[in-house]
Design a protein around this motif. Structure first.
Motif, PDB file in Angstrom:
ATOM      1  N   ASP A  66      -3.756  22.402   0.030  1.00  0.00           N
ATOM      2  CA  ASP A  66      -3.075  21.200   0.513  1.00  0.00           C
ATOM      3  C   ASP A  66      -2.138  20.636  -0.550  1.00  0.00           C
ATOM      4  O   ASP A  66      -1.043  20.148  -0.242  1.00  0.00           O
ATOM      5  N   ALA A  69       0.927  22.826  -0.562  1.00  0.00           N
ATOM      6  CA  ALA A  69       1.821  22.488   0.546  1.00  0.00           C
ATOM      7  C   ALA A  69       2.706  21.301   0.201  1.00  0.00           C
ATOM      8  O   ALA A  69       3.906  21.272   0.508  1.00  0.00           O
ATOM      9  N   TYR A  72       5.440  22.458  -2.179  1.00  0.00           N
ATOM     10  CA  TYR A  72       6.505  23.158  -1.444  1.00  0.00           C
ATOM     11  C   TYR A  72       7.376  22.180  -0.660  1.00  0.00           C
ATOM     12  O   TYR A  72       8.605  22.308  -0.617  1.00  0.00           O
ATOM     13  N   ASN A  73       6.752  21.180  -0.041  1.00  0.00           N
ATOM     14  CA  ASN A  73       7.534  20.175   0.683  1.00  0.00           C
ATOM     15  C   ASN A  73       8.498  19.449  -0.245  1.00  0.00           C
ATOM     16  O   ASN A  73       9.689  19.284   0.063  1.00  0.00           O
ATOM     17  N   ALA A  95       5.186  25.371   3.388  1.00  0.00           N
ATOM     18  CA  ALA A  95       4.320  24.189   3.428  1.00  0.00           C
ATOM     19  C   ALA A  95       3.613  24.072   4.773  1.00  0.00           C
ATOM     20  O   ALA A  95       2.415  23.750   4.833  1.00  0.00           O
ATOM     21  N   LEU A  98       0.771  26.544   5.007  1.00  0.00           N
ATOM     22  CA  LEU A  98      -0.376  26.216   4.162  1.00  0.00           C
ATOM     23  C   LEU A  98      -1.207  25.060   4.697  1.00  0.00           C
ATOM     24  O   LEU A  98      -2.412  24.985   4.440  1.00  0.00           O
ATOM     25  N   TYR A 102       0.509  19.260   9.015  1.00  0.00           N
ATOM     26  CA  TYR A 102       1.210  18.462   7.992  1.00  0.00           C
ATOM     27  C   TYR A 102       2.627  18.203   8.506  1.00  0.00           C
ATOM     28  O   TYR A 102       3.465  19.104   8.549  1.00  0.00           O
TER      29      TYR A 102
END
Length: 282
Positions: A66, A69, A72-73, A95, A98, A102
């Motif tokens: 998490d 992710a 990456y975001n 993201a 993962l 989200y």
């Protein structure tokens, strides 16, 4: 109109500290915290610095899914800010893989498509974000901007209405609806929207540009010129603001000043006059 867009940076700090025992080790702590600060930096930190900070976290290999992710975001947002849209989209895709459910990278992928000019793909991404989170005002506002790019004014107006209903403090939704109403001719309601947007965000060049168009259409020439001046002060070199100010000056009888602005606008954007004609101003 320079459309404003809502993107979403998520704080990665707490997730990383919970997910990585290495983060608590003193020799590595300061470097890790610096990377976290850079990755969380949003617009306060240059895009390349944000990219480097997020990359260091992503490549560390010792953070949980998490937190990865979120990194990456955030790197995707930094790539988008640097106009590297394909890289941004790849990061948002990762993201989403993962962290199922989200929503921020789903919205942000739409923003990257929007900035890239892939408006249909942007709308699909915002559709998905709204499906995941029906109360996501920013996604409605972003989808409205994509509809505007496709000249789908009725759909844009409905999305701006919903964004405002969900979040009455979302300034860009008021500004965007003002522009929509300026183009479609709902002038007084549009003027009220722009007044609200400028009261909330006095440094919003787009809101001044939108209000100027309304005032130009209403024949309030001096007020239109004042608003175009404000738009150009905040965002110099806008072809639309220069052209609109030129038209207002010409209608006031200032031929020299009007011709100067119109010529400058056409040097920046040759077909700016066609855009104004489509907005009902010639």
């Amino acid at each position: 109109m320079r459309a404003a867009i809502v993107d979403s940076v998520a704080p990665v700090l707490v997730l990383l500290l919970l997910g990585s025992p290495v983060a608590a080790q003193e020799p590595q702590k300061s470097g890790r915290l610096k990377n976290i600060e850079q990755c969380n930096g949003a617009d306060r930190v240059p895009a390349q610095v944000r990219i480097a900070g997020c990359a260091a976290l992503i490549n560390s290999g010792d953070i949980r899914a998490d937190a990865l992710a979120v990194a990456y975001n955030n790197r995707g947002n930094a790539y988008s800010a640097a106009a590297e849209y394909d890289r941004a989209i790849a990061d948002f895709d990762r993201a989403i893989e993962l962290a199922s459910g989200y929503v921020k990278p789903v919205n942000n992928r739409g923003v990257a498509y929007l900035r890239k000019g892939a408006y249909d793909d942007a709308i699909k991404a915002f559709d998905e974000a709204i499906k995941l989170k029906p109360g996501y005002a920013g996604a409605f506002a972003n989808r409205a901007v994509a509809h505007l790019k496709l000249n789908q004014y009725d759909r844009a107006a409905r999305d701006f209405d919903e964004a405002i209903r969900l979040d009455p403090d979302l300034t860009l939704a008021w500004s965007g609806r003002c522009w929509t109403r300026a183009v479609t001719g709902d002038l007084q309601a549009g003027l009220d929207d722009c007044d609200r947007a400028i009261k909330s965000g006095p440094n919003d060049a787009a809101a001044y540009d939108s209000r100027a168009l309304i005032r130009l259409k209403m024949g309030q020439l001096a007020a239109a010129i004042d608003d175009y001046d404000s738009a150009l002060r905040l965002a110099p070199g806008q072809a639309g603001a220069l052209y609109g100010r030129g038209l207002a000056k010409l209608r006031q009888g200032d031929k020299a000043g009007g011709d100067r602005d119109v010529s400058a606008a056409r040097l920046i954007e040759a077909k700016v006059g066609d855009e104004f004609a489509r907005r009902g101003v010639q």
